[in-house]
Design a protein around this motif. Structure first.
Motif, PDB file in Angstrom:
ATOM      1  N   ILE A   1      -7.589  -1.510   3.290  1.00 28.34           N
ATOM      2  CA  ILE A   1      -7.761  -0.836   4.583  1.00 28.34           C
ATOM      3  C   ILE A   1      -8.478  -1.764   5.562  1.00 28.34           C
ATOM      4  O   ILE A   1      -8.127  -1.853   6.748  1.00 28.34           O
ATOM      5  CB  ILE A   1      -8.537   0.481   4.414  1.00 28.34           C
ATOM      6  CG1 ILE A   1      -7.693   1.493   3.617  1.00 28.34           C
ATOM      7  CG2 ILE A   1      -8.925   1.075   5.774  1.00 28.34           C
ATOM      8  CD1 ILE A   1      -8.434   2.759   3.233  1.00 28.34           C
ATOM      9  N   LYS A   2      -9.494  -2.488   5.056  1.00 27.76           N
ATOM     10  CA  LYS A   2     -10.247  -3.416   5.898  1.00 27.76           C
ATOM     11  C   LYS A   2      -9.350  -4.547   6.380  1.00 27.76           C
ATOM     12  O   LYS A   2      -9.376  -4.919   7.562  1.00 27.76           O
ATOM     13  CB  LYS A   2     -11.435  -3.975   5.106  1.00 27.76           C
ATOM     14  CG  LYS A   2     -12.397  -4.802   5.944  1.00 27.76           C
ATOM     15  CD  LYS A   2     -13.606  -5.209   5.115  1.00 27.76           C
ATOM     16  CE  LYS A   2     -14.575  -6.043   5.966  1.00 27.76           C
ATOM     17  NZ  LYS A   2     -15.769  -6.458   5.177  1.00 27.76           N
TER      18      LYS A   2
ATOM     19  N   THR B   1       0.826  -1.215   0.000  1.00 26.78           N
ATOM     20  CA  THR B   1       0.000   0.000   0.000  1.00 26.78           C
ATOM     21  C   THR B   1       0.858   1.263   0.000  1.00 26.78           C
ATOM     22  O   THR B   1       1.067   1.881  -1.042  1.00 26.78           O
ATOM     23  CB  THR B   1      -0.957  -0.010   1.204  1.00 26.78           C
ATOM     24  OG1 THR B   1      -0.221  -0.239   2.418  1.00 26.78           O
ATOM     25  CG2 THR B   1      -1.994  -1.094   1.067  1.00 26.78           C
TER      26      THR B   1
ATOM     27  N   GLY C   1     -10.625   1.724  -6.268  1.00 26.31           N
ATOM     28  CA  GLY C   1     -11.259   2.153  -5.029  1.00 26.31           C
ATOM     29  C   GLY C   1     -11.640   0.970  -4.153  1.00 26.31           C
ATOM     30  O   GLY C   1     -11.450   0.997  -2.926  1.00 26.31           O
ATOM     31  N   VAL C   2     -12.173  -0.089  -4.789  1.00 21.49           N
ATOM     32  CA  VAL C   2     -12.539  -1.305  -4.056  1.00 21.49           C
ATOM     33  C   VAL C   2     -11.291  -1.939  -3.442  1.00 21.49           C
ATOM     34  O   VAL C   2     -11.306  -2.392  -2.284  1.00 21.49           O
ATOM     35  CB  VAL C   2     -13.245  -2.314  -4.986  1.00 21.49           C
ATOM     36  CG1 VAL C   2     -13.471  -3.645  -4.271  1.00 21.49           C
ATOM     37  CG2 VAL C   2     -14.570  -1.748  -5.473  1.00 21.49           C
TER      38      VAL C   2
ATOM     39  N   TYR D   1     -10.150   0.157  -0.455  1.00 23.74           N
ATOM     40  CA  TYR D   1     -11.068  -0.064   0.666  1.00 23.74           C
ATOM     41  C   TYR D   1     -10.826  -1.436   1.307  1.00 23.74           C
ATOM     42  O   TYR D   1     -10.770  -1.570   2.543  1.00 23.74           O
ATOM     43  CB  TYR D   1     -12.521   0.033   0.180  1.00 23.74           C
ATOM     44  CG  TYR D   1     -13.532  -0.388   1.220  1.00 23.74           C
ATOM     45  CD1 TYR D   1     -13.897   0.476   2.258  1.00 23.74           C
ATOM     46  CD2 TYR D   1     -14.116  -1.662   1.166  1.00 23.74           C
ATOM     47  CE1 TYR D   1     -14.821   0.074   3.223  1.00 23.74           C
ATOM     48  CE2 TYR D   1     -15.037  -2.063   2.121  1.00 23.74           C
ATOM     49  CZ  TYR D   1     -15.382  -1.191   3.141  1.00 23.74           C
ATOM     50  OH  TYR D   1     -16.289  -1.595   4.093  1.00 23.74           O
ATOM     51  N   THR D   2     -10.675  -2.453   0.452  1.00 26.04           N
ATOM     52  CA  THR D   2     -10.449  -3.813   0.952  1.00 26.04           C
ATOM     53  C   THR D   2      -9.121  -3.904   1.691  1.00 26.04           C
ATOM     54  O   THR D   2      -9.023  -4.563   2.737  1.00 26.04           O
ATOM     55  CB  THR D   2     -10.467  -4.826  -0.208  1.00 26.04           C
ATOM     56  OG1 THR D   2     -11.685  -4.690  -0.944  1.00 26.04           O
ATOM     57  CG2 THR D   2     -10.361  -6.250   0.314  1.00 26.04           C
TER      58      THR D   2
END
Length: 339
Positions: free
Chosen positions: A168-169, A56, A161-162, A165-166
Motif C-alpha cells: 500500500i505504501k 495485489t 500484514g507487513v 502494508y508495504t
C-alpha cells in the motif's frame, strides 16, 4: 453450489458435457478479457503501475478460492494439503504460467517494481523451507521429514500484514509520482465502477473454472481416459487455471507487467497466506513429508531462482528465452515427480 454442479454434470449426457465445456471456455475467456481490461483501466485511473495492481488486487482475487479451501482443510485436520497446494502452485505459477506467457509475447517489466516484489517472492519461498527444516534432527530429514509449527504460521500471517502494508505504501508512492496524470483521469465513481467490473471478471473466471474442470474430468472418464492421466493433468491444471488464463490474456493484450505481477503476488500469498493460515489454525502445525525436501522444496527454490535471475539480467522485458527456460524447468520437475 459444488454439489449442485456435480449432480448436473454427473447426470448430463456426453453431448451436453461438450456443450458445457464450450460455454465455460467462452465465459472463461470473456472473464479474463474483462479482468485484464479493467485492471489496466484501474491502473491508469489511479496512476499506479500495472505490476502492482497485478501483485495485489488481481493475485488476491485469483488465489482467494484456493486459499479458503486450504484453510478449511487445515481446520478439518488435513493441513498437509495446504502445503502441497501452496508449493505446487508456486512451481506451476512461476514455471508453467510465466513460461507460457513469456513465450507468447516478451513480458514488459518495470525493474524497480519487479525487484521489490520479486525479492519478497524469493525470500518468502526460502523462509518456507527454513521453517520446515528439523534443525535438531537433520539426519532424519529425508526419512521423517520436518514440521511447520503454529508459531511459524503466526509469523507468516504477521509478515503477510507487513507485505500488504508495504505494498500500500509503495502504491501511494507510485501514485504520488504519477499525480500529474492522475489529475486528468476519471472521478471516484468511475474508479468504483471499474473496480466492480474487475471483481466481476474474477468471479466469472472462478465460477467458469469450477464448472469447466469437473466437466472435463467427467468427459475424460466417459471417454475411458485413465485416472492417473486425469489426476496428473486436469486436476493439477485446474488449481492454477485462474492465474493461467489471466496471465496469458494479459500477455496477448500486451500487458506483461500485469501477468508478472499476478504470478509474483500469487506466489507470495500462497506462502504467507495459505501456508501461514493453515499452520496457525491447525492443532499441531503442518507435518512436512520427506518428499518435500527431496524434490518439491529444491524445485520451488530453483524455479524462483531462475525467475529472479531472468528479471535481474533482463533490461525492460522478460524474453522468450527466459520463458522457455521457466517452462522447461516446470516440465522437468513434473516428470521427476512421477518417477
Amino acid at each position: 453450489m459444488e454439489s449442485l454442479v456435480s449432480n448436473i454434470i454427473t447426470n448430463a449426457s456426453l453431448p451436453v458435457l461438450f456443450m458445457i465445456i464450450a460455454v465455460t471456455l467462452y465465459t472463461l475467456s470473456k472473464g479474463a478479457d474483462l479482468l485484464v481490461d479493467e485492471a489496466v483501466a484501474l491502473s491508469e485511473e489511479l496512476g499506479i503501475p500495472k505490476m502492482i495492481i497485478g501483485a495485489t488486487i488481481v493475485s488476491l482475487g485469483t488465489t482467494l478460492p484456493e486459499a479458503s479451501v486450504s484453510v478449511m482443510a487445515s481446520i478439518a485436520g488435513n493441513s498437509s494439503l495446504a502445503l502441497g497446494n501452496a508449493v505446487g502452485s508456486v512451481i506451476c505459477d512461476t514455471g508453467l504460467i510465466l513460461g507460457i506467457a513469456a513465450l507468447i509475447s516478451p513480458l514488459k517489466i518495470q525493474k524497480d517494481v519487479v525487484n521489490r516484489h520479486g525479492w519478497i517472492q524469493f525470500f518468502a519461498g526460502l523462509l518456507l523451507v527454513l521453517v520446515s527444516i528439523p534443525f535438531t534432527s537433520l539426519r532424519y530429514i529425508f526419512t521423517r521429514g520436518g514440521h511447520i509449527s503454529n508459531l511459524s504460521g503466526v509469523l507468516f500471517i504477521i509478515l503477510l500484514g507487513v507485505y500488504i502494508y508495504t505494498s500500500i505504501k509503495w502504491t501511494k508512492n507510485s501514485k504520488d509520482e504519477n499525480l500529474s496524470t492522475e489529475e486528468s483521469n476519471g472521478e471516484t465513481g468511475n474508479k468504483f465502477i471499474t473496480l466492480m467490473k474487475l471483481v466481476l471478471g474474477v468471479v466469472i473466471i472462478i465460477i467458469s473454472s469450477k464448472i469447466l474442470i469437473p466437466t472435463v474430468q467427467e468427459t475424460a472418464i466417459r471417454l475411458n481416459v485413465p485416472n492417473s492421466v486425469i489426476a496428473a493433468t486436469l486436476v493439477a491444471f485446474g488449481t492454477s487455471l485462474p492465474e493461467l488464463v489471466t496471465s496469458v490474456t494479459a500477455s496477448i493484450k500486451g500487458h506483461g507487467e500485469l501477468a508478472i505481477g499476478n504470478v509474483i503476488g500469487a506466489d507470495i500469498l500462497n506462502v504467507l497466506f495459505v501456508v501461514g493460515s493453515a499452520a496457525a489454525f491447525s492443532k499441531e502445525g503442518i507435518h512436512v513429508t520427506p518428499d518435500f525436501f527431496k524434490l518439491y522444496f529444491p524445485a520451488m527454490i530453483f524455479v524462483l531462482t531462475v525467475f529472479r535471475l531472468s528479471t535481474i539480467f533482463s533490461k525492460d522485458k522478460l524474453k522468450r528465452s527466459s520463458g522457455f527456460i521457466l517452462l522447461l524447468t516446470y516440465i522437468v520437475i513434473s516428470v521427476l515427480s512421477y518417477l
